[in-house]
Design a protein around this motif. Structure first.
Motif, PDB file in Angstrom:
ATOM      1  N   ALA A 402      49.858  22.379   7.788  1.00 31.72           N
ATOM      2  CA  ALA A 402      50.123  23.301   6.688  1.00 31.72           C
ATOM      3  C   ALA A 402      50.327  22.554   5.378  1.00 31.72           C
ATOM      4  O   ALA A 402      50.043  23.075   4.301  1.00 31.72           O
ATOM      5  N   GLY A 403      50.859  21.327   5.469  1.00 28.41           N
ATOM      6  CA  GLY A 403      51.043  20.508   4.281  1.00 28.41           C
ATOM      7  C   GLY A 403      49.757  19.794   3.892  1.00 28.41           C
ATOM      8  O   GLY A 403      48.667  20.122   4.364  1.00 28.41           O
ATOM      9  N   SER A 404      49.910  18.793   3.043  1.00 30.01           N
ATOM     10  CA  SER A 404      48.740  18.118   2.485  1.00 30.01           C
ATOM     11  C   SER A 404      48.814  16.622   2.713  1.00 30.01           C
ATOM     12  O   SER A 404      49.884  16.014   2.595  1.00 30.01           O
ATOM     13  N   LEU A 405      47.688  16.031   3.027  1.00 26.56           N
ATOM     14  CA  LEU A 405      47.505  14.600   3.212  1.00 26.56           C
ATOM     15  C   LEU A 405      46.166  14.216   2.570  1.00 26.56           C
ATOM     16  O   LEU A 405      45.295  15.077   2.387  1.00 26.56           O
ATOM     17  N   PRO A 406      45.964  12.933   2.274  1.00 27.77           N
ATOM     18  CA  PRO A 406      44.667  12.525   1.705  1.00 27.77           C
ATOM     19  C   PRO A 406      43.583  12.425   2.774  1.00 27.77           C
ATOM     20  O   PRO A 406      42.800  11.470   2.798  1.00 27.77           O
ATOM     21  N   ASN A 407      43.531  13.401   3.659  1.00 25.52           N
ATOM     22  CA  ASN A 407      42.626  13.324   4.801  1.00 25.52           C
ATOM     23  C   ASN A 407      41.162  13.443   4.398  1.00 25.52           C
ATOM     24  O   ASN A 407      40.275  12.978   5.120  1.00 25.52           O
ATOM     25  N   ASP A 408      40.888  14.046   3.247  1.00 26.36           N
ATOM     26  CA  ASP A 408      39.501  14.173   2.804  1.00 26.36           C
ATOM     27  C   ASP A 408      38.857  12.811   2.576  1.00 26.36           C
ATOM     28  O   ASP A 408      37.639  12.666   2.706  1.00 26.36           O
ATOM     29  N   CYS A 409      39.683  11.793   2.255  1.00 26.86           N
ATOM     30  CA  CYS A 409      39.147  10.445   2.099  1.00 26.86           C
ATOM     31  C   CYS A 409      38.524   9.949   3.396  1.00 26.86           C
ATOM     32  O   CYS A 409      37.517   9.231   3.381  1.00 26.86           O
ATOM     33  N   PHE A 410      39.110  10.332   4.523  1.00 26.91           N
ATOM     34  CA  PHE A 410      38.644   9.841   5.814  1.00 26.91           C
ATOM     35  C   PHE A 410      37.613  10.790   6.433  1.00 26.91           C
ATOM     36  O   PHE A 410      36.585  10.352   6.945  1.00 26.91           O
ATOM     37  N   ALA A 411      37.905  12.095   6.379  1.00 28.59           N
ATOM     38  CA  ALA A 411      36.995  13.070   6.973  1.00 28.59           C
ATOM     39  C   ALA A 411      35.763  13.286   6.099  1.00 28.59           C
ATOM     40  O   ALA A 411      34.650  13.431   6.611  1.00 28.59           O
ATOM     41  N   GLY A 412      35.968  13.325   4.788  1.00 23.62           N
ATOM     42  CA  GLY A 412      34.873  13.612   3.873  1.00 23.62           C
ATOM     43  C   GLY A 412      34.101  12.376   3.458  1.00 23.62           C
ATOM     44  O   GLY A 412      32.908  12.254   3.697  1.00 23.62           O
ATOM     45  N   ILE A 413      34.801  11.412   2.847  1.00 23.60           N
ATOM     46  CA  ILE A 413      34.123  10.232   2.306  1.00 23.60           C
ATOM     47  C   ILE A 413      33.617   9.317   3.419  1.00 23.60           C
ATOM     48  O   ILE A 413      32.468   8.869   3.404  1.00 23.60           O
ATOM     49  N   LEU A 414      34.473   9.033   4.419  1.00 25.90           N
ATOM     50  CA  LEU A 414      34.093   8.126   5.504  1.00 25.90           C
ATOM     51  C   LEU A 414      33.421   8.847   6.659  1.00 25.90           C
ATOM     52  O   LEU A 414      32.843   8.209   7.544  1.00 25.90           O
TER      53      LEU A 414
END
Length: 463
Positions: A402-414
């Motif tokens: 529910a909160g936020s993490l910089p996960n887009d760096c890993f899921a999206g970019i990498l």
């Protein structure tokens, strides 16, 4: 459980039982790494050079520290232990920065940068977010290496020192150093479990965008007796503007902010999950989207909040009509929401309702993308089997936090499948005075991660 696997798990527990975890966590917590405090900026680099590099070297990792390409951010660390390029490679992540200490608000007998044990709790800033969590993962690696003599897989690590200020520079580093971060999966730890006594896996996160709504009608304030009824009140007008964004029970009314990604499969994944936590605040059943369950509201939908609102001088009111009103707002959003259209959509919505004078001022940089991975993904199943093998419990599986993490760096970019194994709980006072971790949860987490690292090095079938 094989004898060798059990030996690694027992070694991780012994590290806790003999005081190693508390001693090492005290050392990490003592670093005052407040990334929100410019005076502490030198501490960010010291955490990496003094606390992380030597620990990683002892685990056989080669490390290098990078200057942040974004001047707003602190340094980053990339490390790797490559045993055989043909083996599975895991990327893990942690952040050593913490929010402001809020020293004067901690309970008597507690201080942010000195670890204090009371009962099942270890108090200290960063104990839960995130120093205790990445310490657990590194200590569990040690337990496997000391038992097996090697990992049986490759690992790469990225640590940042700017997560609490928005992870400035992390995305650029992931783009520029993608080869050095190449992996088969991200397995990392941050955030809380859904329930303290049940392990949790989450595979993504909602994203968050903060912004200000400002209405300035005139310079200065004017006497409410002489001018009341003659001058428009900016606080009232701004309140009406906010009321167009959500209705009286908090249901979002901006059409573009209502996602279409709450699919039957996602609803099924969330069906049996409870967001009620013992000792936590009582949820308001009549708040939020009426047709959704509490779990669907928290993990499958967007939520809008007014974080702060001012007009006039709240601490010393005077009999005057203010000239200005200001609200700081935030949208937490899930997959299915276009981050680039959040504020333009709000502009169109306010204009349609006659609030052209209300200005929208972004507070963050470029908005992030929300991320999600469904529980039927092969990597999720593999990690869940390992966790259950160690604990005897099936973990809670959340497609996203529910909160936020910089996960887009890993899921999206990498482009990685991402699995987070949190080692804290929702009542840990993260970002607040009296932050703490539970000793019982930390001990179990060490066992879970030792078992998981062991399984990754043996095909998740034991050896």
């Amino acid at each position: 459980m094989t004898d060798a696997r059990q030996a690694a798990v027992d070694r991780a527990k012994a590290y806790f039982n003999q005081g190693g975890f508390q001693t090492d966590l005290a050392v990490l917590v003592a670093h005052p790494t407040e990334s929100q405090n410019p005076e502490r900026r030198p501490e960010l680099g010291r955490y990496l050079t003094e606390a992380m590099v030597p620990r990683l070297a002892g685990l056989g990792f080669a490390s290098r520290i990078l200057d942040n390409p974004d001047p707003r951010g602190g340094p980053l660390l990339i490390a790797e232990r490559i045993e055989d390029p043909a083996l599975t490679t895991v990327l893990t992540y942690g952040h050593g920065d913490v929010v402001r200490a809020q020293t004067d608000q901690w309970r008597e007998g507690l201080t942010p940068f000195a670890l204090t044990a009371e009962g099942d709790r270890l108090y200290g800033r960063g104990a839960a977010d995130n120093k205790g969590q990445h310490l657990i993962n590194l200590a569990a690696l040690r337990a496997v290496i000391d038992t097996r003599g090697h990992l049986g897989f490759n690992m790469r690590i990225i640590f940042e020192m700017s997560e609490e200020t928005g992870s400035a520079g992390l995305a650029q580093v992931c783009r520029e150093h993608a080869d050095a971060l190449m992996a088969d999966v991200l397995i990392a730890s941050d955030g809380p479990r859904l329930q303290a006594d049940v392990p949790t896996l989450f595979m993504g996160s909602r994203a968050a965008l903060s912004f200000d709504l400002v209405l300035e009608l005139r310079s200065g304030a004017h006497h409410s007796g002489n001018w009341g009824g003659l001058l428009a009140d900016p606080a009232m007008i701004l309140a009406h503007a906010l009321a167009t964004i959500c209705d009286g029970r908090g249901q979002i009314r901006v059409p573009e902010w209502r996602p279409d990604s709450l699919t039957p499969a996602l609803r099924d994944a969330l069906r049996d999950l409870s967001v009620i936590e013992t000792g936590g605040p009582q949820i308001d059943p009549d708040w939020g989207e009426a047709e959704l369950t509490p779990a669907e509201r928290a993990f499958g939908w967007n939520s809008f909040a007014v974080l702060a609102m001012t007009s006039g001088v709240p601490d010393a009111p005077v009999n005057a009509i203010a000239g200005r009103a200001h609200a700081t707002c935030q949208l937490r959003y899930v997959v299915g929401t276009d981050p680039d259209d959040i504020l333009p959509a709000l502009r169109r919505h306010l204009d349609r309702h006659g609030h052209q004078a209300v200005r929208i001022l972004p507070r963050d940089g470029d908005p992030a993308h929300a991320t999600r991975l469904m529980p039927d993904h092969e990597w999720v199943r593999r990690v869940a089997v390992s966790v259950q093998r160690t604990t005897g419990q099936a973990p809670h599986l959340l497609p996203n936090l529910a909160g936020s993490l910089p996960n887009d760096c890993f899921a999206g970019i990498l482009g990685l499948p991402t699995i987070w194994v949190p080692h804290s709980y929702r009542g840990c006072c993260q970002h607040a005075p009296d932050e703490h971790v539970l000793q019982s949860l930390s001990r179990q987490a060490l066992a879970i991660m030792a078992g998981l690292w062991w399984d990754l090095g043996s095909g998740l079938d034991g050896d």
